[in-house]
Design a protein around this motif. Structure first.
Motif, PDB file in Angstrom:
ATOM      1  N   THR A  30       0.845  -1.201   0.000  1.00 45.16           N
ATOM      2  CA  THR A  30       0.000   0.000   0.000  1.00 45.16           C
ATOM      3  C   THR A  30       0.879   1.248   0.000  1.00 45.16           C
ATOM      4  N   GLU A  31       0.481   2.241  -0.776  1.00 47.80           N
ATOM      5  CA  GLU A  31       1.159   3.539  -0.765  1.00 47.80           C
ATOM      6  C   GLU A  31       0.949   4.143   0.630  1.00 47.80           C
ATOM      7  N   ILE A  32       2.039   4.513   1.333  1.00 52.33           N
ATOM      8  CA  ILE A  32       1.955   4.904   2.748  1.00 52.33           C
ATOM      9  C   ILE A  32       1.028   6.107   2.978  1.00 52.33           C
ATOM     10  N   GLY A  33       0.896   6.938   1.938  1.00 47.42           N
ATOM     11  CA  GLY A  33       0.007   8.109   2.057  1.00 47.42           C
ATOM     12  C   GLY A  33      -1.423   7.704   2.400  1.00 47.42           C
ATOM     13  N   LYS A  34      -1.830   6.526   1.951  1.00 45.69           N
ATOM     14  CA  LYS A  34      -3.195   6.076   2.260  1.00 45.69           C
ATOM     15  C   LYS A  34      -3.367   5.916   3.768  1.00 45.69           C
ATOM     16  N   TYR A  35      -2.330   5.395   4.430  1.00 48.65           N
ATOM     17  CA  TYR A  35      -2.418   5.217   5.884  1.00 48.65           C
ATOM     18  C   TYR A  35      -2.187   6.540   6.626  1.00 48.65           C
ATOM     19  N   GLY A  38      -4.673   9.305   4.233  1.00 46.80           N
ATOM     20  CA  GLY A  38      -6.029   8.853   3.871  1.00 46.80           C
ATOM     21  C   GLY A  38      -6.869   8.435   5.066  1.00 46.80           C
ATOM     22  N   ILE A  39      -6.264   7.663   6.000  1.00 46.97           N
ATOM     23  CA  ILE A  39      -7.026   7.296   7.211  1.00 46.97           C
ATOM     24  C   ILE A  39      -6.460   7.982   8.459  1.00 46.97           C
ATOM     25  N   GLY A  40      -5.283   8.608   8.332  1.00 47.84           N
ATOM     26  CA  GLY A  40      -4.731   9.378   9.460  1.00 47.84           C
ATOM     27  C   GLY A  40      -4.163   8.523  10.572  1.00 47.84           C
ATOM     28  N   ALA A 112     -20.979  -2.002  21.396  1.00 47.76           N
ATOM     29  CA  ALA A 112     -19.866  -1.636  20.518  1.00 47.76           C
ATOM     30  C   ALA A 112     -19.049  -0.499  21.156  1.00 47.76           C
ATOM     31  N   CYS A 113     -18.598   0.454  20.346  1.00 44.67           N
ATOM     32  CA  CYS A 113     -17.695   1.492  20.867  1.00 44.67           C
ATOM     33  C   CYS A 113     -18.415   2.499  21.751  1.00 44.67           C
ATOM     34  N   TYR A 114     -19.734   2.466  21.776  1.00 47.59           N
ATOM     35  CA  TYR A 114     -20.508   3.416  22.591  1.00 47.59           C
ATOM     36  C   TYR A 114     -20.518   3.048  24.078  1.00 47.59           C
ATOM     37  N   LYS A 144      -9.520  -5.890  16.580  1.00 49.66           N
ATOM     38  CA  LYS A 144      -8.873  -6.932  15.787  1.00 49.66           C
ATOM     39  C   LYS A 144      -9.727  -7.266  14.566  1.00 49.66           C
ATOM     40  N   TYR A 145      -9.145  -7.100  13.397  1.00 43.07           N
ATOM     41  CA  TYR A 145      -9.809  -7.490  12.141  1.00 43.07           C
ATOM     42  C   TYR A 145      -9.012  -8.626  11.520  1.00 43.07           C
ATOM     43  N   GLU A 146      -9.582  -9.244  10.512  1.00 38.34           N
ATOM     44  CA  GLU A 146      -8.862 -10.322   9.824  1.00 38.34           C
ATOM     45  C   GLU A 146      -7.592  -9.798   9.173  1.00 38.34           C
ATOM     46  N   LEU A 197     -16.398  -8.237  11.943  1.00 36.91           N
ATOM     47  CA  LEU A 197     -16.837  -8.142  10.558  1.00 36.91           C
ATOM     48  C   LEU A 197     -17.284  -6.702  10.329  1.00 36.91           C
ATOM     49  N   VAL A 198     -17.022  -6.182   9.155  1.00 37.29           N
ATOM     50  CA  VAL A 198     -17.372  -4.780   8.924  1.00 37.29           C
ATOM     51  C   VAL A 198     -17.666  -4.547   7.456  1.00 37.29           C
ATOM     52  N   ASP A 199     -18.645  -3.688   7.197  1.00 32.87           N
ATOM     53  CA  ASP A 199     -18.866  -3.161   5.859  1.00 32.87           C
ATOM     54  C   ASP A 199     -18.355  -1.724   5.925  1.00 32.87           C
ATOM     55  N   GLN A 236     -12.963   7.814  17.378  1.00 32.43           N
ATOM     56  CA  GLN A 236     -12.004   7.803  16.258  1.00 32.43           C
ATOM     57  C   GLN A 236     -11.602   6.378  15.881  1.00 32.43           C
ATOM     58  N   PRO A 237     -12.386   5.710  15.038  1.00 31.74           N
ATOM     59  CA  PRO A 237     -11.991   4.376  14.552  1.00 31.74           C
ATOM     60  C   PRO A 237     -10.694   4.484  13.748  1.00 31.74           C
ATOM     61  N   PHE A 238     -10.509   5.620  13.119  1.00 29.78           N
ATOM     62  CA  PHE A 238      -9.241   6.063  12.513  1.00 29.78           C
ATOM     63  C   PHE A 238      -9.387   7.578  12.538  1.00 29.78           C
ATOM     64  N   SER A 279      -9.313   1.941  19.587  1.00 32.12           N
ATOM     65  CA  SER A 279      -9.461   1.186  20.844  1.00 32.12           C
ATOM     66  C   SER A 279     -10.929   1.195  21.246  1.00 32.12           C
ATOM     67  N   TYR A 280     -11.798   1.177  20.223  1.00 34.84           N
ATOM     68  CA  TYR A 280     -13.236   1.016  20.405  1.00 34.84           C
ATOM     69  C   TYR A 280     -13.790   1.892  21.538  1.00 34.84           C
ATOM     70  N   THR A 281     -14.180   1.266  22.689  1.00 32.34           N
ATOM     71  CA  THR A 281     -14.842   2.034  23.761  1.00 32.34           C
ATOM     72  C   THR A 281     -13.950   3.155  24.305  1.00 32.34           C
TER      73      THR A 281
HETATM   74  N1  CAA Z   1      -2.583   9.196  -0.277  1.00 30.38           N
HETATM   75  C1  CAA Z   1      -3.538   9.844   0.443  1.00 30.38           C
HETATM   76  N2  CAA Z   1      -4.809   9.365   0.601  1.00 30.38           N
HETATM   77  C2  CAA Z   1      -5.100   8.178   0.035  1.00 30.38           C
HETATM   78  C3  CAA Z   1      -4.159   7.456  -0.719  1.00 30.38           C
HETATM   79  C4  CAA Z   1      -2.845   8.006  -0.860  1.00 30.38           C
HETATM   80  N3  CAA Z   1      -1.893   7.378  -1.544  1.00 30.38           N
HETATM   81  N4  CAA Z   1      -4.755   6.326  -1.162  1.00 30.38           N
HETATM   82  C5  CAA Z   1      -6.027   6.342  -0.697  1.00 30.38           C
HETATM   83  N5  CAA Z   1      -6.245   7.459   0.033  1.00 30.38           N
HETATM   84  C6  CAA Z   1      -7.447   7.862   0.754  1.00 30.38           C
HETATM   85  C7  CAA Z   1      -8.740   7.581   0.003  1.00 30.38           C
HETATM   86  O1  CAA Z   1      -9.008   8.604  -0.946  1.00 30.38           O
HETATM   87  C8  CAA Z   1      -9.719   7.549   1.148  1.00 30.38           C
HETATM   88  O2  CAA Z   1     -10.010   8.880   1.542  1.00 30.38           O
HETATM   89  P1  CAA Z   1     -11.540   9.353   1.701  1.00 30.38           P
HETATM   90  O3  CAA Z   1     -12.185   8.413   2.688  1.00 30.38           O
HETATM   91  O4  CAA Z   1     -11.406  10.731   2.249  1.00 30.38           O
HETATM   92  O5  CAA Z   1     -12.153   9.244   0.364  1.00 30.38           O
HETATM   93  C9  CAA Z   1      -8.913   6.914   2.280  1.00 30.38           C
HETATM   94  O6  CAA Z   1      -7.538   7.034   1.894  1.00 30.38           O
HETATM   95  C10 CAA Z   1      -9.229   5.447   2.518  1.00 30.38           C
HETATM   96  O7  CAA Z   1      -9.204   4.804   1.281  1.00 30.38           O
HETATM   97  P2  CAA Z   1     -10.259   3.666   0.910  1.00 30.38           P
HETATM   98  O8  CAA Z   1     -11.652   4.114   1.238  1.00 30.38           O
HETATM   99  O9  CAA Z   1      -9.987   3.217  -0.470  1.00 30.38           O
HETATM  100  O10 CAA Z   1      -9.792   2.578   1.951  1.00 30.38           O
HETATM  101  P3  CAA Z   1     -10.308   1.103   2.230  1.00 30.38           P
HETATM  102  O11 CAA Z   1     -11.263   0.625   1.205  1.00 30.38           O
HETATM  103  O12 CAA Z   1      -9.081   0.314   2.448  1.00 30.38           O
HETATM  104  O13 CAA Z   1     -11.121   1.211   3.596  1.00 30.38           O
HETATM  105  C11 CAA Z   1     -11.907   1.771   5.734  1.00 30.38           C
HETATM  106  C12 CAA Z   1     -11.014   2.216   4.586  1.00 30.38           C
HETATM  107  C13 CAA Z   1     -13.341   1.591   5.241  1.00 30.38           C
HETATM  108  C14 CAA Z   1     -11.880   2.842   6.800  1.00 30.38           C
HETATM  109  C15 CAA Z   1     -11.354   0.417   6.291  1.00 30.38           C
HETATM  110  O14 CAA Z   1     -10.119   0.641   6.889  1.00 30.38           O
HETATM  111  C16 CAA Z   1     -12.262  -0.250   7.299  1.00 30.38           C
HETATM  112  O15 CAA Z   1     -13.139  -1.025   6.944  1.00 30.38           O
HETATM  113  N6  CAA Z   1     -12.054   0.043   8.617  1.00 30.38           N
HETATM  114  C17 CAA Z   1     -12.850  -0.545   9.686  1.00 30.38           C
HETATM  115  C18 CAA Z   1     -14.223   0.082   9.799  1.00 30.38           C
HETATM  116  C19 CAA Z   1     -14.228   1.461  10.350  1.00 30.38           C
HETATM  117  O16 CAA Z   1     -13.309   1.899  11.019  1.00 30.38           O
HETATM  118  N7  CAA Z   1     -15.338   2.199  10.129  1.00 30.38           N
HETATM  119  C20 CAA Z   1     -15.514   3.519  10.675  1.00 30.38           C
HETATM  120  C21 CAA Z   1     -16.945   3.813  11.070  1.00 30.38           C
HETATM  121  S1  CAA Z   1     -17.589   2.531  12.143  1.00 30.38           S
HETATM  122  C22 CAA Z   1     -17.049   2.958  13.709  1.00 30.38           C
HETATM  123  O17 CAA Z   1     -16.646   4.066  13.938  1.00 30.38           O
HETATM  124  C23 CAA Z   1     -17.078   1.910  14.785  1.00 30.38           C
HETATM  125  C24 CAA Z   1     -15.724   1.317  14.915  1.00 30.38           C
HETATM  126  O18 CAA Z   1     -14.931   1.733  15.750  1.00 30.38           O
HETATM  127  C25 CAA Z   1     -15.350   0.193  14.052  1.00 30.38           C
END
Ligand code: CAA
Length: 389
Positions: A30-35, A38-40, A112-114, A144-146, A197-199, A236-238, A279-281
């Motif tokens: 994965t391109e590190i920028g995504k982590y 993208g998710i912070g 859940a996290c609430y 913990k996810y798969e 499991l998560v959508d 903050q799930p992320f 860290s959920y809750t």
């Molecule tokens: N540089 C910068 N940004 C990048 C990038 C790069 N090279 N590549 C991708 N990105 C960005 C994408 O554009 C996207 O940004 P936006 O959301 O702003 O559009 C972000 O990175 C994530 O990319 P994807 O959506 O393609 O990532 P993914 O399909 O791998 O899934 C996720 C991301 C859905 C959060 C996944 O990690 C996941 O399922 N996480 C678990 C579920 C979760 O945390 N849900 C949150 C709400 S539920 C909740 O809050 C309860 C709980 O605790 C679980």
């Protein structure tokens, strides 16, 4: 006249190990920028084989007892969604490890996290009824996810312990609350699975719907105006999710969604979650810890809290920061809990992820990995055995 009740002390613990997202990215391409952007997220806490929600919770709670004693604590509410037993509360193990008196009620709460926010609100109710008592609220989870799933990058682990009492030293919790419940399948964990499991996209949408729903109810209940809040502590799930949530709230309320305005409103709330992971809750209260530790003086300022638990239940509420709060923070210990973690490489992380006890009812010792004050020494006859160092 209503009495002032809220968070008197807050302490957290996290795991023995940490996996940097660079290691995960190197492994899966994965391109590190995504982590990082993208998710912070920069790194995730990874528990040792001899750590779990109980050892982290006891480690978080012990300093609270050291500071305030245990005489006034008559209730422990343990919130978790990574429970270790279907019947016995994880809180009872903690009660024993930290030496609380037998005249205590102990219970585990789940939504859940609430869950920790429910625990906090129930604790306030108990203190309202008997202002002499203090309630120990614990939020402890291992996310913990798969392996190789999209959720994997959002794992983490920590425990937050909070002492709830009258005349709190940190944050006075206010009425009203904005509430929201909807029956959705965005994230769940059937009893027979050890990973959630998560959508992913559905879960983000469900969270944003809950932001709207809680704010609508909060406003209808006569809550504060949006502009009054000094900062917003989101679940903050992320950490990027907090930005999405706040942008959504501003849009919903008809405000501009300027990037700097959003960053300003979140303040330092993401500083700990970005290196600990989900860290959920505990997540929303780690956000509060980071804010109090790192923001400029917040005395007298109202803070907003948005607690979201998949499935889903959410609550929006406010708290006011108490004068003199800086003297009661645990900033140094908090930073130490994060910096003391040992970095594992990807192979080491994978091994820990797959670690599990045999279920044959025999005697099984855990490898001694954690250096913390409490450890899960093993299992014998289906009973977990904990050890204090
Ligand atoms: N540089 C910068 N940004 C990048 C990038 C790069 N090279 N590549 C991708 N990105 C960005 C994408 O554009 C996207 O940004 P936006 O959301 O702003 O559009 C972000 O990175 C994530 O990319 P994807 O959506 O393609 O990532 P993914 O399909 O791998 O899934 C996720 C991301 C859905 C959060 C996944 O990690 C996941 O399922 N996480 C678990 C579920 C979760 O945390 N849900 C949150 C709400 S539920 C909740 O809050 C309860 C709980 O605790 C679980």
């Amino acid at each position: 006249m209503s009495i002032s009740i809220g968070i008197h002390d807050l302490s957290f613990a996290t795991s023995e190990f940490v996996l940097p997202h660079t290691a995960l990215a190197d492994y899966n391409g994965t391109e590190i920028g995504k982590y990082h952007v993208g998710i912070g997220q920069e790194s995730m806490s990874v528990p040792a084989a001899d750590e779990d929600i109980v050892t982290m919770a006891a480690t978080a709670a012990a300093p609270i007892l050291a500071r305030h004693g245990k005489d006034r604590i008559r209730t422990v509410v343990f919130a978790t969604e990574s429970s270790i037993d279907q019947a016995k509360s994880a809180g009872i193990y903690v009660h024993s490890l930290i030496g609380l008196p037998s005249a205590t009620r102990v219970v585990e709460l789940k939504q859940a996290c609430y869950g920790a926010t429910a625990a906090l609100q129930f604790a306030i109710g108990l203190v309202q009824r008997d202002p002499a008592q203090q309630v120990l609220v614990i939020a402890s989870d291992v996310s913990k996810y798969e392996l190789d799933s999209p959720g994997e990058a959002t794992q983490g682990a920590s425990a937050v312990a909070m002492l709830v009492s009258v005349d709190p030293a940190l944050v006075r919790i206010e009425d009203p609350s904005g509430l929201f419940t909807a029956d959705v399948m965005d994230f769940w964990r059937p009893n027979y699975l050890s990973t959630a499991l998560v959508d992913g996209q559905e879960s983000i949408g469900a969270y944003l719907q809950a932001v709207e729903g809680t704010w609508k109810d909060y406003s209808e209940q006569g809550g504060r105006a949006l502009e009054e809040f000094a900062a917003f502590c989101y679940h903050q799930p992320f950490t990027k999710m907090a930005y999405k949530a706040h942008r959504h709230l501003l849009n919903y309320c008809g405000y501009d969604t300027d990037k700097d305005v959003i960053a300003g409103a979140l303040g330092q709330t993401t500083a700990y979650n970005t290196v600990i992971g989900n860290s959920y809750t505990a997540s929303v209260y780690l956000g509060l810890a980071a804010l109090l530790d790192q923001a400029d003086d917040l005395t007298g300022r109202p803070l907003a809290f948005l607690s979201y638990g998949s499935g889903s239940v959410a609550e929006f509420f406010a708290g006011t920061v108490v004068a003199g709060y800086q003297d009661h923070l645990r900033t140094e210990a908090n930073l130490e809990a994060i910096s003391r973690r040992k970095t594992v490489d990807y192979a080491g992380y994978r091994e820990l992820h797959e670690w599990t006890f045999p279920t044959d009812g025999g005697d099984h010792a855990t490898p001694e990995q954690t250096t913390g004050p409490f450890r899960l020494a093993g299992i014998s006859g289906h009973k977990r055995i904990y050890q204090t160092r």
